[in-house]
Design an enzyme around this catalytic site. Sequence first.
Site, short mmCIF file in Angstrom:
data_model
loop_
_atom_site.label_atom_id
_atom_site.label_comp_id
_atom_site.label_asym_id
_atom_site.label_seq_id
_atom_site.Cartn_x
_atom_site.Cartn_y
_atom_site.Cartn_z
N THR A 177 0.84 -1.20 0.00
CA THR A 177 0.00 0.00 0.00
C THR A 177 0.87 1.25 0.00
OG1 THR A 177 -1.77 -1.12 1.17
CG2 THR A 177 -1.70 1.26 1.37
N ILE A 206 -13.66 -4.26 1.53
CA ILE A 206 -13.15 -2.89 1.63
C ILE A 206 -12.24 -2.81 2.84
CG2 ILE A 206 -13.77 -0.47 1.97
CD1 ILE A 206 -16.49 -1.18 0.62
N GLY A 207 -11.08 -2.22 2.66
CA GLY A 207 -10.11 -2.12 3.75
C GLY A 207 -10.10 -0.75 4.40
N ASP A 208 -9.01 -0.46 5.08
CA ASP A 208 -8.89 0.80 5.82
C ASP A 208 -8.58 1.99 4.93
OD1 ASP A 208 -6.20 -0.54 5.61
OD2 ASP A 208 -5.58 1.42 6.35
N THR A 228 -0.68 1.96 6.77
CA THR A 228 -0.50 0.78 5.94
C THR A 228 -0.39 -0.43 6.84
OG1 THR A 228 0.97 -0.32 4.35
CG2 THR A 228 2.01 1.18 5.89
#
Length: 320
Positions: A177, A206-208, A228
Amino acid sequence: MEPILIVHGGAGDITEARVPGKFTGVKKAVREGFKVLSDGGSVLDAVEKAVCSMELDDNFNAGYGSVLNIEGYIEMEASIMHGKDLKAGCCTLIKGIMHPISVARRVMEKTNHTFLGGENAMEFARRENFELLPPDSLITENAKRALEEFKENQKKGVDTTFARTELDKTEPNGTGTVGAVAIDREGNIAVATSTGGITGKVAGRIGDTPILGAGTYADNEIGGVSTTGHGETLMRFNAAQRILQKISCHNMSAQEATEAALKEMTARLVGTGGAITIDKKGQIGIYFTSKRMAWAYIKGNELHYGINAGEDFSENTTEK
């Protein structure tokens, strides 16, 4: 206020063989972004430029080189935020677009909303004349191998909850990331973060990264953070906001706050991660609980960079 730009290229179990590519990529990105600042450009332009540089580099998990979900295709996400007015743009489930970070910025500037996702985000991108690439054009051979390995581990009964976190972000395809934080002479702060997520994720996950307060946050009155690492962990801990809270409420420096928050996160939730921070005074914070995190920043005439804990190399910005 002295302008500063800092970038990260992902936290995880980065192998020694991947270190040179990481260093080349983060140094290139920070130089390109900082040039925007030094030429009088905005902090938004600077962080977008830095992230776009890494979205073109398959050493990172963003844009070209993004990892594959369990169905074998790429779904990307990004966010960008301006600390002056707290405006932000976020997007998720993006397919076939080289620069999701630019889609996020367009959401911020061309809509009355903050977050668009899925087919509606793609339709918005089409209307905004983003180039839509063939579905497999962003897929690298390394990303394919990473998914194959992930599936093999699943067949063997390997627990992939955390074991593949670092691999998803950085191994075996050496990706990670990406993010950037900048402050200009007037004290304006901006943050941008972009990712392809984690290898083998369920389609639609869906991530952060696109979530304000977890992966990205900027506030001129406090500072800016890009994170990250293991997305589920960073989301649940609200990592970016926790760091800024320690600066604003506990009078910690950017470094102290970044380190304290990430240590607390990993101690409580097991998952690892990293973050880059600039506070309103122009102080820098860099910390990670993962094995490694590639980072670089420019302040004055010095470019600093590292990847291992406690590491800080430097060179003059006039060097190639």
